[in-house]
Design a protein around this motif. Structure first.
Motif, PDB file in Angstrom:
ATOM      1  N   ARG A   5     -10.755  -6.697  -9.720  1.00  0.00           N
ATOM      2  CA  ARG A   5     -10.362  -6.846  -8.307  1.00  0.00           C
ATOM      3  C   ARG A   5      -8.874  -6.557  -8.225  1.00  0.00           C
ATOM      4  NH1 ARG A   5     -13.378  -9.455  -4.653  1.00  0.00           N
ATOM      5  NH2 ARG A   5     -11.567 -10.443  -3.697  1.00  0.00           N
ATOM      6  N   VAL A   6      -8.517  -5.510  -7.561  1.00  0.00           N
ATOM      7  CA  VAL A   6      -7.102  -5.144  -7.452  1.00  0.00           C
ATOM      8  C   VAL A   6      -6.712  -5.055  -5.977  1.00  0.00           C
ATOM      9  CG1 VAL A   6      -6.889  -3.978  -9.674  1.00  0.00           C
ATOM     10  CG2 VAL A   6      -7.731  -2.698  -7.707  1.00  0.00           C
ATOM     11  N   ARG A   7      -5.417  -5.179  -5.738  1.00  0.00           N
ATOM     12  CA  ARG A   7      -4.983  -5.176  -4.344  1.00  0.00           C
ATOM     13  C   ARG A   7      -3.796  -4.276  -4.117  1.00  0.00           C
ATOM     14  NH1 ARG A   7      -0.429  -6.374  -5.564  1.00  0.00           N
ATOM     15  NH2 ARG A   7       0.379  -8.324  -6.316  1.00  0.00           N
ATOM     16  N   PHE A   8      -3.789  -3.677  -2.951  1.00  0.00           N
ATOM     17  CA  PHE A   8      -2.598  -2.992  -2.459  1.00  0.00           C
ATOM     18  C   PHE A   8      -2.046  -3.968  -1.417  1.00  0.00           C
ATOM     19  CE2 PHE A   8      -0.922   0.264   0.719  1.00  0.00           C
ATOM     20  CZ  PHE A   8       0.277   0.422   0.039  1.00  0.00           C
ATOM     21  N   ALA A   9      -0.775  -4.356  -1.597  1.00  0.00           N
ATOM     22  CA  ALA A   9      -0.256  -5.466  -0.778  1.00  0.00           C
ATOM     23  C   ALA A   9       1.030  -5.091  -0.044  1.00  0.00           C
ATOM     24  CB  ALA A   9      -0.034  -6.674  -1.686  1.00  0.00           C
ATOM     25  N   PRO A  10       0.965  -4.139   0.854  1.00  0.00           N
ATOM     26  CA  PRO A  10       2.202  -3.713   1.511  1.00  0.00           C
ATOM     27  C   PRO A  10       2.718  -4.747   2.518  1.00  0.00           C
ATOM     28  CG  PRO A  10       0.335  -2.667   2.563  1.00  0.00           C
ATOM     29  CD  PRO A  10      -0.216  -3.441   1.393  1.00  0.00           C
ATOM     30  N   SER A  11       4.015  -4.711   2.726  1.00  0.00           N
ATOM     31  CA  SER A  11       4.611  -5.500   3.805  1.00  0.00           C
ATOM     32  C   SER A  11       4.787  -4.564   4.999  1.00  0.00           C
ATOM     33  CB  SER A  11       5.970  -6.043   3.358  1.00  0.00           C
ATOM     34  OG  SER A  11       5.797  -6.873   2.240  1.00  0.00           O
ATOM     35  N   PRO A  12       4.400  -5.020   6.176  1.00  0.00           N
ATOM     36  CA  PRO A  12       4.496  -4.138   7.345  1.00  0.00           C
ATOM     37  C   PRO A  12       5.924  -4.088   7.889  1.00  0.00           C
ATOM     38  CG  PRO A  12       3.478  -6.209   7.967  1.00  0.00           C
ATOM     39  CD  PRO A  12       3.778  -6.308   6.508  1.00  0.00           C
ATOM     40  N   THR A  13       6.807  -3.497   7.095  1.00  0.00           N
ATOM     41  CA  THR A  13       8.226  -3.482   7.462  1.00  0.00           C
ATOM     42  C   THR A  13       8.670  -2.087   7.899  1.00  0.00           C
ATOM     43  OG1 THR A  13       8.716  -3.120   5.141  1.00  0.00           O
ATOM     44  CG2 THR A  13       8.844  -5.376   5.913  1.00  0.00           C
ATOM     45  N   GLY A  14       7.738  -1.188   8.046  1.00  0.00           N
ATOM     46  CA  GLY A  14       8.092   0.166   8.476  1.00  0.00           C
ATOM     47  C   GLY A  14       6.991   1.120   8.063  1.00  0.00           C
ATOM     48  N   LEU A  16       4.654   3.633   6.053  1.00  0.00           N
ATOM     49  CA  LEU A  16       4.202   3.670   4.667  1.00  0.00           C
ATOM     50  C   LEU A  16       4.820   4.905   4.022  1.00  0.00           C
ATOM     51  CD1 LEU A  16       2.168   2.499   2.564  1.00  0.00           C
ATOM     52  CD2 LEU A  16       0.502   4.111   3.463  1.00  0.00           C
ATOM     53  N   HIS A  17       5.544   4.720   2.917  1.00  0.00           N
ATOM     54  CA  HIS A  17       6.141   5.898   2.278  1.00  0.00           C
ATOM     55  C   HIS A  17       5.263   6.358   1.115  1.00  0.00           C
ATOM     56  CE1 HIS A  17       7.679   3.435  -0.997  1.00  0.00           C
ATOM     57  NE2 HIS A  17       8.018   2.563  -0.083  1.00  0.00           N
ATOM     58  N   ILE A  18       5.608   7.480   0.544  1.00  0.00           N
ATOM     59  CA  ILE A  18       4.717   8.111  -0.432  1.00  0.00           C
ATOM     60  C   ILE A  18       4.570   7.251  -1.700  1.00  0.00           C
ATOM     61  CG2 ILE A  18       6.440   9.618  -1.558  1.00  0.00           C
ATOM     62  CD1 ILE A  18       2.885  10.676  -0.434  1.00  0.00           C
ATOM     63  N   GLY A  20       4.343   4.076  -1.693  1.00  0.00           N
ATOM     64  CA  GLY A  20       3.306   3.100  -1.341  1.00  0.00           C
ATOM     65  C   GLY A  20       1.920   3.713  -1.452  1.00  0.00           C
ATOM     66  N   VAL A  21       1.799   4.941  -1.013  1.00  0.00           N
ATOM     67  CA  VAL A  21       0.511   5.635  -1.091  1.00  0.00           C
ATOM     68  C   VAL A  21       0.104   5.772  -2.564  1.00  0.00           C
ATOM     69  CG1 VAL A  21      -0.718   7.786  -0.595  1.00  0.00           C
ATOM     70  CG2 VAL A  21       0.957   6.903   1.035  1.00  0.00           C
ATOM     71  N   ARG A  22       1.082   6.090  -3.388  1.00  0.00           N
ATOM     72  CA  ARG A  22       0.822   6.237  -4.821  1.00  0.00           C
ATOM     73  C   ARG A  22       0.304   4.917  -5.409  1.00  0.00           C
ATOM     74  NH1 ARG A  22       4.211   5.022  -9.079  1.00  0.00           N
ATOM     75  NH2 ARG A  22       4.093   6.322 -10.944  1.00  0.00           N
ATOM     76  N   THR A  23       0.954   3.815  -5.048  1.00  0.00           N
ATOM     77  CA  THR A  23       0.498   2.500  -5.531  1.00  0.00           C
ATOM     78  C   THR A  23      -0.928   2.226  -5.051  1.00  0.00           C
ATOM     79  OG1 THR A  23       2.765   1.690  -5.502  1.00  0.00           O
ATOM     80  CG2 THR A  23       1.036   0.024  -5.562  1.00  0.00           C
ATOM     81  N   ALA A  24      -1.187   2.542  -3.785  1.00  0.00           N
ATOM     82  CA  ALA A  24      -2.538   2.341  -3.244  1.00  0.00           C
ATOM     83  C   ALA A  24      -3.544   3.184  -4.021  1.00  0.00           C
ATOM     84  CB  ALA A  24      -2.565   2.710  -1.761  1.00  0.00           C
ATOM     85  N   TYR A  57      -0.252   1.577  11.214  1.00  0.00           N
ATOM     86  CA  TYR A  57       0.155   2.843  10.590  1.00  0.00           C
ATOM     87  C   TYR A  57      -0.329   2.913   9.136  1.00  0.00           C
ATOM     88  CZ  TYR A  57       3.140   6.710   9.110  1.00  0.00           C
ATOM     89  OH  TYR A  57       3.594   7.890   8.612  1.00  0.00           O
ATOM     90  N   ILE A  58      -0.195   1.792   8.419  1.00  0.00           N
ATOM     91  CA  ILE A  58      -0.632   1.741   7.019  1.00  0.00           C
ATOM     92  C   ILE A  58      -2.140   1.995   6.935  1.00  0.00           C
ATOM     93  CG2 ILE A  58      -1.003   0.146   5.060  1.00  0.00           C
ATOM     94  CD1 ILE A  58       1.736  -1.172   5.944  1.00  0.00           C
ATOM     95  N   ILE A  59      -2.873   1.317   7.808  1.00  0.00           N
ATOM     96  CA  ILE A  59      -4.340   1.442   7.770  1.00  0.00           C
ATOM     97  C   ILE A  59      -4.768   2.861   8.156  1.00  0.00           C
ATOM     98  CG2 ILE A  59      -6.490   0.611   8.847  1.00  0.00           C
ATOM     99  CD1 ILE A  59      -5.209  -2.211   8.783  1.00  0.00           C
ATOM    100  N   GLU A  60      -4.102   3.387   9.161  1.00  0.00           N
ATOM    101  CA  GLU A  60      -4.411   4.758   9.589  1.00  0.00           C
ATOM    102  C   GLU A  60      -4.138   5.749   8.445  1.00  0.00           C
ATOM    103  OE1 GLU A  60      -2.551   5.624  13.443  1.00  0.00           O
ATOM    104  OE2 GLU A  60      -2.580   7.723  12.783  1.00  0.00           O
ATOM    105  N   SER A  61      -3.036   5.523   7.731  1.00  0.00           N
ATOM    106  CA  SER A  61      -2.688   6.413   6.609  1.00  0.00           C
ATOM    107  C   SER A  61      -3.738   6.320   5.507  1.00  0.00           C
ATOM    108  CB  SER A  61      -1.328   6.050   6.014  1.00  0.00           C
ATOM    109  OG  SER A  61      -0.360   5.990   7.014  1.00  0.00           O
ATOM    110  N   LEU A  62      -4.150   5.088   5.178  1.00  0.00           N
ATOM    111  CA  LEU A  62      -5.164   4.936   4.126  1.00  0.00           C
ATOM    112  C   LEU A  62      -6.458   5.643   4.538  1.00  0.00           C
ATOM    113  CD1 LEU A  62      -4.680   1.226   2.945  1.00  0.00           C
ATOM    114  CD2 LEU A  62      -3.835   3.310   1.859  1.00  0.00           C
TER     115      LEU A  62
END
Ligand code: GLU
Length: 236
Positions: A5-14, A16-18, A20-24, A57-62
């Motif tokens: 079970r792994v997680r991508f855990a971004p903070s909604p501070t702006g 999503l940069h590349i 972050g996408v890489r981590t996801a 924005y993060i969800i839309e990007s994913l």
């Protein structure tokens, strides 16, 4: 083997940069490879850095990248809520456990006082060396602590990092990594508004969401030492 079970855990501070996408993507691929679960957790406890629309924005990007979470806000799952601001009440109990066991303490220093200290040379660090000279519940008499707590202003809760220890852990990329506790500060784990900071919320949620592996940006490597200490305080 335990389910991955792994997680991508971004903070909604702006946006999503590349990075972050890489981590996801790495989390997603790792989950898929092991027949595991990929979770999206929104780490929005820092209200001062919150940017409206960033989560969408993060969800839309994913979605655009087709890196779709199996669990997360709007994706379902049994471990929710997946937005930390909606889990606020849950963290207080864990913070209290740390205080009761002497692994955390109340600090009453005002932002101005801390700011003045930060201008000092060598740079100031709230730690085992400095904490006994500052305004906190380790130093002040109990009746003064009670008054300050009732007063309710400028209360932070800090973790008490032990002195003279080496924290060692295994990182799959770096190998064995060690930090001396002398390099670590007494991180704030809960702020005056009752919101946990990143460190506290992150370790509690990794535990409660049964995260098996943590895959995150390298800039978080040094935080891992703090996280390991917190895990140890809880006996996890
Ligand atoms: N909320 C952190 C971030 O924005 C998460 C780091 C982690 O995965 O622990 O990157």
């Amino acid at each position: 083997m335990k389910q991955v079970r792994v997680r991508f855990a971004p903070s909604p501070t702006g946006a999503l940069h590349i990075g972050g996408v890489r981590t996801a993507l790495y989390n997603y691929l790792f989950a898929k490879k092991h027949g595991g679960v990929f979770i999206l957790r929104i780490e929005d406890t820092d209200q001062t850095r919150y940017v409206p629309g960033a989560e969408e924005y993060i969800i839309e990007s994913l979605r655009w990248f087709q890196i779709l979470p199996d669990e997360g806000p709007g994706f379902g799952g049994k471990y929710g809520p997946y937005r930390q601001s909606e889990r606020k009440t849950l963290y207080a109990n864990y913070v209290q456990q740390l205080i009761d066991a002497g692994n955390a303490y109340y600090a009453f220093d005002t932002p101005d006082e801390l700011e003045a200290l930060r201008e000092s040379d060598p740079p100031f660090k709230y730690d085992a060396q400095s904490r006994m000279k500052l305004k906190n519940s380790l130093v002040l008499p109990p009746d003064e602590v009670s008054t300050l707590l009732e007063n309710g202003r400028n209360i932070a809760i800090r973790m008490k990092v032990p002195e003279n220890e080496i924290i060692t852990f295994e990182d799959s990329i770096r190998g064995q990594v060690s930090f001396s506790t002398g390099e670590l500060d007494d991180k704030v784990i809960m702020k005056g508004d009752g919101m946990p900071t990143y460190h506290m919320a992150n370790i509690v949620d990794d535990r409660l969401m049964e995260i098996s592996h943590v895959i995150r940006g390298e800039e978080w490597l040094s935080s891992t030492a703090h996280h390991i200490l917190l895990y140890r305080f809880f006996g996890w």
